[in-house]
Design an enzyme around this catalytic site. Structure first.
Site, PDB file in Angstrom:
ATOM      1  N   ASN A   1      66.888  57.346  53.037  1.00 22.35           N
ATOM      2  CA  ASN A   1      67.522  56.809  54.246  1.00 22.35           C
ATOM      3  C   ASN A   1      68.246  55.495  53.942  1.00 22.35           C
ATOM      4  O   ASN A   1      68.229  54.999  52.826  1.00 22.35           O
ATOM      5  CB  ASN A   1      66.465  56.631  55.341  1.00 22.35           C
ATOM      6  CG  ASN A   1      67.004  56.941  56.729  1.00 22.35           C
ATOM      7  OD1 ASN A   1      68.131  56.561  57.060  1.00 22.35           O
ATOM      8  ND2 ASN A   1      66.206  57.616  57.541  1.00 22.35           N
TER       9      ASN A   1
ATOM     10  N   HIS B   1      59.441  40.062  35.891  1.00 19.81           N
ATOM     11  CA  HIS B   1      59.699  38.806  35.197  1.00 19.81           C
ATOM     12  C   HIS B   1      58.409  38.282  34.566  1.00 19.81           C
ATOM     13  O   HIS B   1      57.306  38.593  35.026  1.00 19.81           O
ATOM     14  CB  HIS B   1      60.265  37.773  36.170  1.00 19.81           C
ATOM     15  CG  HIS B   1      61.609  38.132  36.716  1.00 19.81           C
ATOM     16  ND1 HIS B   1      62.747  38.088  35.965  1.00 19.81           N
ATOM     17  CD2 HIS B   1      61.982  38.562  37.954  1.00 19.81           C
ATOM     18  CE1 HIS B   1      63.778  38.465  36.709  1.00 19.81           C
ATOM     19  NE2 HIS B   1      63.338  38.761  37.920  1.00 19.81           N
TER      20      HIS B   1
ATOM     21  N   LYS C   1      46.422  50.547  50.643  1.00 20.35           N
ATOM     22  CA  LYS C   1      45.125  51.167  50.339  1.00 20.35           C
ATOM     23  C   LYS C   1      45.026  52.526  51.031  1.00 20.35           C
ATOM     24  O   LYS C   1      45.634  52.747  52.084  1.00 20.35           O
ATOM     25  CB  LYS C   1      43.985  50.264  50.803  1.00 20.35           C
ATOM     26  CG  LYS C   1      43.936  48.914  50.094  1.00 20.35           C
ATOM     27  CD  LYS C   1      42.780  48.063  50.613  1.00 20.35           C
ATOM     28  CE  LYS C   1      42.731  46.717  49.900  1.00 20.35           C
ATOM     29  NZ  LYS C   1      41.620  45.868  50.407  1.00 20.35           N
TER      30      LYS C   1
ATOM     31  N   ARG D   1      42.864  57.634  54.480  1.00 22.87           N
ATOM     32  CA  ARG D   1      42.092  58.892  54.537  1.00 22.87           C
ATOM     33  C   ARG D   1      42.757  59.940  53.678  1.00 22.87           C
ATOM     34  O   ARG D   1      43.952  59.843  53.355  1.00 22.87           O
ATOM     35  CB  ARG D   1      41.971  59.390  55.977  1.00 22.87           C
ATOM     36  CG  ARG D   1      43.276  59.763  56.656  1.00 22.87           C
ATOM     37  CD  ARG D   1      43.010  60.170  58.101  1.00 22.87           C
ATOM     38  NE  ARG D   1      44.227  60.448  58.851  1.00 22.87           N
ATOM     39  CZ  ARG D   1      44.773  61.666  58.966  1.00 22.87           C
ATOM     40  NH1 ARG D   1      44.219  62.716  58.368  1.00 22.87           N
ATOM     41  NH2 ARG D   1      45.887  61.839  59.669  1.00 22.87           N
TER      42      ARG D   1
END
Length: 238
Positions: free
Chosen positions: A137, A167, A232, A235
């Site tokens: 998109n 870097h 994270k 589920r």
């Protein structure tokens, strides 16, 4: 190194075949110094090797996870070519007659089923390996100093950023024109919501959904819903 080394291959066979074909085409499109390679586990260590062959070019160092000089003439020519190609693509649009030609000029060998909505920015273009039916998109930024591989039928939301360059952590090294780059791999049938950032060296497994606004600093397994900063797993989906 703040981001882990990740080298689990995509499971989509067509994506692997496309990557091999693209690598062969790149050798013909660019000079002999343009030899893009997919990094292996031994090539993407945090500290650059001190035992470097004399014939190892800056381009090969860049695509191998080593520290490299981004002012090298070969790399500079590729960056300039890509900037001009992106400028032309961003002056076009999906409804323009020259859209497909401009897209193929920006990303050599891109598949006909791939759609990218401008504006779009990349460093080289020849480090992007996009599977069948990939959709990107508006306003994406893919910095492909290292390879960025996206599996078939994956959707990338607006304002997403995929960063392979890194870097140096040491401030004195950062004053120099050196950096390293680590490949990003996104599996097949994934969906990245808007404003997702994927950091160097990350792998996202097949069929995984990344929530909008997430910053992905570590690997995310297949068949998960994940979100947050840092991203994270919330589920499992299967």
């Amino acid at each position: 190194m703040p981001y882990p080394d990740t080298h689990s291959p995509l499971t989509e066979k067509d994506t692997t075949d496309q990557l091999e074909a693209r690598n062969m085409k790149e050798e013909q499109t660019f000079t002999t110094d343009f030899l893009p390679t997919t990094a292996t586990s031994d090539e993407t260590k945090d500290s650059p090797s001190t035992d470097i062959p004399e014939d190892l070019t800056e381009w090969k160092k860049m695509r191998s996870g080593m520290m490299y000089d981004w002012t090298d003439p070969v790399i500079d020519r590729s960056l300039k070519r890509s900037r001009l190609a992106c400028e032309r693509f961003n002056c076009s649009g999906i409804d323009h007659d020259d859209y497909r030609e401009a897209l193929e000029n920006m990303i050599p060998g891109v598949l006909q089923s791939v759609t990218i909505l401008p504006p779009f920015h990349c460093d080289h273009g020849n480090g992007l390996h996009l599977g069948e039916g990939v959709f990107v998109n508006y306003n994406a930024m893919f910095l492909d100093a290292a390879d960025i591989t996206i599996g078939s039928h994956t959707l990338i939301g607006p304002n997403c950023s995929l960063y392979t360059p890194q870097h140096p952590i040491d401030y004195l090294q950062r004053r120099q024109t050196i950096e390293s780059a680590h490949p990003i791999k996104i599996g097949a049938d994934c969906w990245l919501g808007g404003n997702v950032t994927v950091c160097p060296g990350v792998t996202i497994g097949d069929r995984t959904v990344i929530g909008a606004g997430s910053v992905v600093t570590h690997d995310i397994p297949s068949d998960c819903m994940a979100a947050g900063n840092p991203c994270k797993v919330i589920r499992k989906l299967r």
